[in-house]
Design a protein around this motif. Structure first.
Motif: not given
Length: 101
Positions: A15, A18-19, A22-23
């Motif tokens: 996670l 992934y974050s 994404s950021l």
């Protein structure tokens, strides 16, 4: 119990990764939008200046003096009983002027 902690740890890491991805994409979008915003603000300022110039021009044309000047210059209008003289130099006059220089 230990397997459960390992699973939670792995899920948390996934996670987090992934974050981060994404950021990074969001930051790229943010910088592009900031550049577009700056460009639009500059364009809006140019349009405001152009608008102010055109309004001043309209106000000048609406005044009688400017209207008369434009009619005289562009359309060749004259007032009643007014005479216009056009001075045309001949080739001889131009030659004499050049010789004197």
């Amino acid at each position: 119990m230990q397997n459960r902690f390992k699973l939670i740890y792995i899920v948390a890491i996934v996670l987090l990764i992934y974050s981060l991805f994404s950021l990074s994409g969001s930051y790229s979008d943010y910088t592009q939008l900031q550049a577009k915003k700056q460009e639009l603000c500059e364009r809006a300022e140019r349009l405001r200046q152009e608008n102010a110039r055109l309004r001043a021009e309209i106000a000048a044309v609406e005044s009688g003096e400017a209207m008369e000047r434009l009619a005289r210059e562009r359309l060749g209008f004259v007032r009643p009983n007014e005479k216009i003289f056009y001075f045309i130099e001949s080739d001889d006059t131009e030659r004499t002027d050049r010789e004197n220089d």
